[in-house]
Design a protein around this motif. Structure first.
Motif, PDB file in Angstrom:
ATOM      1  N   GLY A  68       0.705  -1.143  -0.067  1.00 40.00           N
ATOM      2  CA  GLY A  68       0.071  -0.054   0.062  1.00 40.00           C
ATOM      3  C   GLY A  68       0.688   1.372   0.048  1.00 40.00           C
ATOM      4  O   GLY A  68       0.159   2.521  -0.285  1.00 40.00           O
ATOM      5  N   ASN A  69       2.010   1.102   0.345  1.00 40.44           N
ATOM      6  CA  ASN A  69       2.950   2.228   0.326  1.00 40.44           C
ATOM      7  C   ASN A  69       4.439   1.865  -0.390  1.00 40.44           C
ATOM      8  O   ASN A  69       5.198   2.584  -0.162  1.00 40.44           O
ATOM      9  N   GLU A  70       3.991   1.096  -1.565  1.00 42.26           N
ATOM     10  CA  GLU A  70       5.305   0.587  -1.993  1.00 42.26           C
ATOM     11  C   GLU A  70       6.246   1.684  -2.745  1.00 42.26           C
ATOM     12  O   GLU A  70       7.591   1.732  -2.551  1.00 42.26           O
ATOM     13  N   ALA A  71       5.721   2.629  -3.542  1.00 43.69           N
ATOM     14  CA  ALA A  71       6.490   3.586  -4.266  1.00 43.69           C
ATOM     15  C   ALA A  71       7.041   4.576  -3.206  1.00 43.69           C
ATOM     16  O   ALA A  71       8.403   4.722  -3.415  1.00 43.69           O
ATOM     17  N   ALA A  72       6.348   4.781  -2.233  1.00 47.47           N
ATOM     18  CA  ALA A  72       7.088   5.811  -1.110  1.00 47.47           C
ATOM     19  C   ALA A  72       8.256   5.283  -0.558  1.00 47.47           C
ATOM     20  O   ALA A  72       9.266   5.849  -0.273  1.00 47.47           O
ATOM     21  N   ILE A  73       7.981   3.924  -0.186  1.00 47.66           N
ATOM     22  CA  ILE A  73       8.911   3.182   0.787  1.00 47.66           C
ATOM     23  C   ILE A  73      10.266   2.995  -0.154  1.00 47.66           C
ATOM     24  O   ILE A  73      11.220   3.050   0.366  1.00 47.66           O
ATOM     25  N   LYS A  74       9.920   2.425  -1.363  1.00 41.42           N
ATOM     26  CA  LYS A  74      11.132   1.966  -2.063  1.00 41.42           C
ATOM     27  C   LYS A  74      12.149   3.305  -2.318  1.00 41.42           C
ATOM     28  O   LYS A  74      13.360   3.054  -2.761  1.00 41.42           O
ATOM     29  N   ARG A  75      11.445   4.446  -2.289  1.00 35.56           N
ATOM     30  CA  ARG A  75      12.486   5.591  -2.359  1.00 35.56           C
ATOM     31  C   ARG A  75      13.213   5.756  -1.397  1.00 35.56           C
ATOM     32  O   ARG A  75      14.487   6.442  -1.528  1.00 35.56           O
ATOM     33  N   ARG A  76      12.845   5.041  -0.072  1.00 36.79           N
ATOM     34  CA  ARG A  76      13.945   4.811   1.235  1.00 36.79           C
ATOM     35  C   ARG A  76      14.756   3.709   1.230  1.00 36.79           C
ATOM     36  O   ARG A  76      15.638   3.685   2.011  1.00 36.79           O
ATOM     37  N   ILE A  77      14.931   2.978   0.087  1.00 33.83           N
ATOM     38  CA  ILE A  77      15.501   1.804   0.035  1.00 33.83           C
ATOM     39  C   ILE A  77      16.627   1.705  -1.165  1.00 33.83           C
ATOM     40  O   ILE A  77      16.269   2.354  -2.270  1.00 33.83           O
TER      41      ILE A  77
END
Length: 284
Positions: A68-77
């Motif tokens: 549900g937050n994949e795009a935003a979280i992947k920017r932090r990875i």
């Protein structure tokens, strides 16, 4: 605060199951992810990131569920799978120019500083870099968009000892300020002795043990003795090897008082993995 929390991650294939994998990683630490080929390390990493579908479980990064937050979280990875080997005929500056379009937090000044720190010439093509320099370039890209969690799958594989040592120094420096963490898988156990704070050990799709390095090692001891002593000690051995003069093996530290007369020594990470894979397990 945990930067990464994996709970009950499950993936079923015919003949193999990633079975409810759970572990966590705090900010400011390096975790080594170990296990033999086929144990489930790469499957775990891909399932964590949604690169393959999972059949159950949750993954939270910085407290947020990746679903549900994949795009935003992947920017932090920052995720690196082996050495960076994409777009071999492209120049580094071209790859960087394309990459920065995907990240609102891209920092040109940080990118320039990492190029200098890693001695990278942005006018070179990927194909002109050594294996070690390709990994450093991938790290520069990840760190320049302020990745807080680096997930690295076999980043030191194929590197010579000097290049590996240099890269491990980079890993330590990356987490120095306590804001970033690194999860990396490797078969080169000696690398973990140099830089890892925590170890997570996966075997046949199951997490056998996950804790800090010293606690991991202190749970076990190496023992050696004669053939006659082997017969008496066998039931307490996690695994062992026989040789011309007797045997060497691995025991749980709590069993040491029951094995009098045997020679005992502290266990290192490589020995723990070798002997436990031979015939025992680490559930303690």
């Amino acid at each position: 605060m945990n930067i990464l929390e994996v709970e009950g991650l499950t993936k079923r294939y015919e003949g193999f199951t990633l079975n409810g994998v759970s572990f966590s990683l705090e900010r400011g630490y390096i975790m080594g992810f170990i296990g033999r080929n086929g144990a489930g390390k790469t499957t775990t990493m891909k399932a964590m990131l949604g690169l393959i579908g999972s059949d159950g479980g949750e993954v939270r990064v910085c407290g947020e569920n990746i679903r549900g937050n994949e795009a935003a979280i992947k920017r932090r990875i920052g995720f690196i799978m082996g050495e960076f080997d994409c777009y071999r005929q492209a120049k580094l500056k071209t790859i960087a120019r394309v990459t920065k379009r995907f990240y609102d937090d891209w920092d040109d000044a940080a990118y320039a500083s990492y190029l200098k720190r890693f001695s990278l010439d942005e006018n070179k093509k990927v194909s002109e870099l050594s294996a070690g320099m390709r990994v450093k370039f991938a790290l520069a890209l990840a760190l320049s968009h302020n990745a807080e969690l680096l997930i690295l799958d076999e980043p030191t594989s194929g590197l010579d000892p000097v290049s590996r040592d240099d890269l491990l120094d980079v890993f330590r420096s990356v987490i120095e300020d306590g804001t970033r963490s690194i999860l990396f898988s490797t078969h080169i156990i000696s690398d973990l002795e140099k830089c890892a704070d925590h170890i997570t050990y996966i075997r046949e799709g199951n997490i056998t043990l996950s804790c800090d390095v010293e606690s991991f090692k202190s749970r076990f001891m190496l023992v050696s003795g004669s053939v006659e002593e082997l017969r008496e000690a066998k039931e307490r051995l996690i695994g062992f090897k026989e040789h011309a003069f007797g045997f060497t093996g691995l025991i749980r530290s709590e069993d040491a008082p029951h094995l009098k007369g045997l020679r005992k020594a502290p266990a290192d990470l490589e020995s723990i993995m070798i002997y436990s894979e031979k015939e025992g397990d680490l559930d303690a």
